[in-house]
Design a protein around this motif. Structure first.
Motif, short mmCIF file in Angstrom:
data_model
loop_
_atom_site.label_atom_id
_atom_site.label_comp_id
_atom_site.label_asym_id
_atom_site.label_seq_id
_atom_site.Cartn_x
_atom_site.Cartn_y
_atom_site.Cartn_z
N ASP A 5 -64.06 31.74 123.89
CA ASP A 5 -62.64 31.49 123.88
C ASP A 5 -62.98 32.89 122.93
O ASP A 5 -62.81 33.64 122.85
N THR A 6 -61.18 33.39 122.46
CA THR A 6 -60.56 34.03 121.64
C THR A 6 -61.93 34.60 121.01
O THR A 6 -62.02 35.84 120.82
N GLN A 7 -61.80 33.40 120.16
CA GLN A 7 -62.74 34.05 118.73
C GLN A 7 -64.04 34.27 119.03
O GLN A 7 -65.24 35.64 118.50
N VAL A 8 -65.03 34.08 120.06
CA VAL A 8 -65.96 33.98 120.23
C VAL A 8 -66.43 35.34 120.79
O VAL A 8 -67.47 36.35 120.62
N ARG A 9 -65.00 35.95 121.65
CA ARG A 9 -64.84 37.15 122.21
C ARG A 9 -65.27 38.52 121.50
O ARG A 9 -65.69 39.16 122.62
N GLU A 44 -59.09 41.21 112.66
CA GLU A 44 -59.75 39.99 114.26
C GLU A 44 -60.01 38.27 113.78
O GLU A 44 -60.69 38.16 112.76
N PRO A 45 -59.82 37.34 115.03
CA PRO A 45 -60.29 36.09 114.99
C PRO A 45 -61.98 36.23 114.88
O PRO A 45 -62.07 36.26 116.13
N VAL A 46 -61.58 35.04 114.17
CA VAL A 46 -63.64 34.69 113.90
C VAL A 46 -63.58 33.57 112.98
O VAL A 46 -63.18 32.99 112.33
N LYS A 47 -64.36 33.10 113.74
CA LYS A 47 -64.82 31.09 113.58
C LYS A 47 -66.15 31.39 112.50
O LYS A 47 -67.22 32.28 112.40
#
Lengths: 162, 274
Positions: free
Chosen positions: B103-107, A57-60
């Motif tokens: 945004d997508t990542q934060v969610r 999953e994309p995560v910062k």
């Protein structure tokens, strides 16, 4: 300040590193693990240049502690290609000029790779929505969209003429 | 980078998490981390020990029906709220609002429990949960208790939670939604709402909540009463809202502009919700 041994499988390779509790995942990746493809663009959880995949999953990664990732599988931009064979999204960026300075690009590539895994044939609206956490100052985004569409139209099992 | 130092421990289960919050020096709960870690970077928050709740997702994430209530685990992430069939069918206001956050990542890290516990005045979910009359189940070291969302929200980043308490789940009455609207005004992508209005209509009537027009999310009580009495309040909206809201000037907008937005967005929400 506690220190911890963090075990993370990065791009398929097990790693074990001792870090401070406050060390960010992006700092672990760029520092001790030497993977400087992941960038720190803002450090305020906005720009997305630090995006990696944690368990797909994309995560910062500037907003995750390294210790939080203990036991996880992390994919960075360095992990998208298969040896010399670029991933479709990387080839798409080459074909459609999806980058200029390249600073946002690792975050966009990892996020777009996750999108294509979930939605193999996204339309423009879906691409723009999914990439809403990645900011680019150079391209104006349309070429990024075109690059992701190219990748959707040329999935990995096709041969690509270079 | 985080310039402040702290210890970290990973909770194994809910009891261990609550015990750690009660006993570890300067303990703070760490869930998605997308409010707390940015605040630690800016020295707006401090912590002696971060207690990582992520291993509790097995027991504290997920959506289920319990009789005539819908129960959402505290660690249910925005991305799950957007797509869970019970939420999209029975609480569409919540599913839609969840997709507007960040945004997508934060969610994929942010979650309903974290949003309510952090209680930022501009946060989306407190106002949404307020419009839906959510009840919050809280676990402390010695007791589990339940409070209304109205009781939970005290002020900007202030809640009724004690230091050793964790939100466990949020319970919503399943009223059957006849119409809904979420009006969210922002200047830029990824912004917190300058003002937002949550509106949901059911057999029980119309509920309207406003976000970022006061120190905490508020219900538009006078407006709801007017609607329940059958009046069509369009001309009097600003006056009806005026009792509930107390906006501030800040970098995003003046108090006057927020008052203006509140009336405009409420009107749009009422029209859209039917």
């Amino acid at each position: 300040m506690s220190t911890h041994e963090v075990n993370v499988a990065v791009n398929g390779t097990p790693t074990a590193t001792t870090v401070e509790a406050r060390t960010l995942l992006v700092q672990l990746l760029r520092g001790p693990l030497g993977l400087t493809g992941t960038h720190v663009g803002c450090d305020t959880t906005n720009c997305g240049a630090c995006t990696v995949l944690i368990d797909g999953e994309p995560v910062k990664s500037c907003t995750v502690l390294a210790v939080q990732a203990d036991g996880s599988e992390v994919t960075t931009v360095e992990g998208l290609a298969d040896g010399e064979q670029l991933a479709p999204v990387q080839e798409g960026f080459r074909q459609c000029h999806g980058l200029q300075c390249g600073f946002c690009t690792p975050g966009v590539l990892t996020t777009a790779a996750a999108l294509l895994e979930q939605t193999p044939d996204p339309d423009e609206a879906q691409i723009r929505d999914y990439l809403d956490g990645c900011m680019c100052r150079c391209t104006g985004y349309q070429m990024i969209v075109d690059s992701v569409r190219w990748a959707a139209e040329h999935p990995a099992d096709e041969e690509v003429a270079s | 980078m985080i310039p402040t130092t702290f210890d970290y421990l990973r909770a194994t289960d809910l009891d261990a998490a609550v015990e750690a919050l009660a006993t570890a020096p300067g303990a703070r709960a760490l869930a998605g981390g997308h409010s707390l870690l940015p605040a630690l970077k800016l020295r707006r928050e401090s912590a002696g020990t971060l207690v990582d709740l992520w291993p509790l997702r097995g027991e504290l994430a997920g959506v289920r029906r319990d009789g005539d209530e819908l129960v959402i685990g505290a660690l249910t992430r925005y991305v799950e709220l957007e797509t869970d069939p019970l939420v999209t069918e029975r609480l569409p206001l919540l599913a839609h609002a969840a997709h507007q956050v960040g945004d997508t990542q934060v969610r994929r890290r942010g979650n309903i429990g974290g949003s309510l516990a952090f209680a930022a005045r501009a946060g989306d979910l407190p106002g949404v949960v307020l419009a839906l009359d959510g009840r919050i189940v809280v676990q402390g070291r010695t007791a589990r208790r339940e409070l209304s969302i109205d009781e939970l929200l005290v002020g900007d980043q202030q809640t009724a939670l004690a230091d050793d308490e964790l939100i466990v789940e949020v319970r919503f009455p399943d009223r059957g939604c006849l119409g809904w609207s979420y009006q969210r005004f922002t200047r830029r992508t990824q912004d917190w709402p300058t003002v937002a209005v949550s509106c949901v209509r059911s057999e029980a009537g119309t509920c309207v909540a406003l976000t970022n027009v006061a120190a905490r999310a508020v219900r538009a009580g006078a407006l709801e009463a007017a609607l329940a009495a059958g009046s069509s309040p369009n001309g009097d909206l600003a006056a009806l809202l005026g009792e509930a809201i107390d906006p501030v000037d800040d970098l995003k907008a003046s108090a006057d502009y927020r008052r203006h937005l509140a009336a405009v967005l409420t009107r749009r929400a009422l029209v859209a919700a039917g």
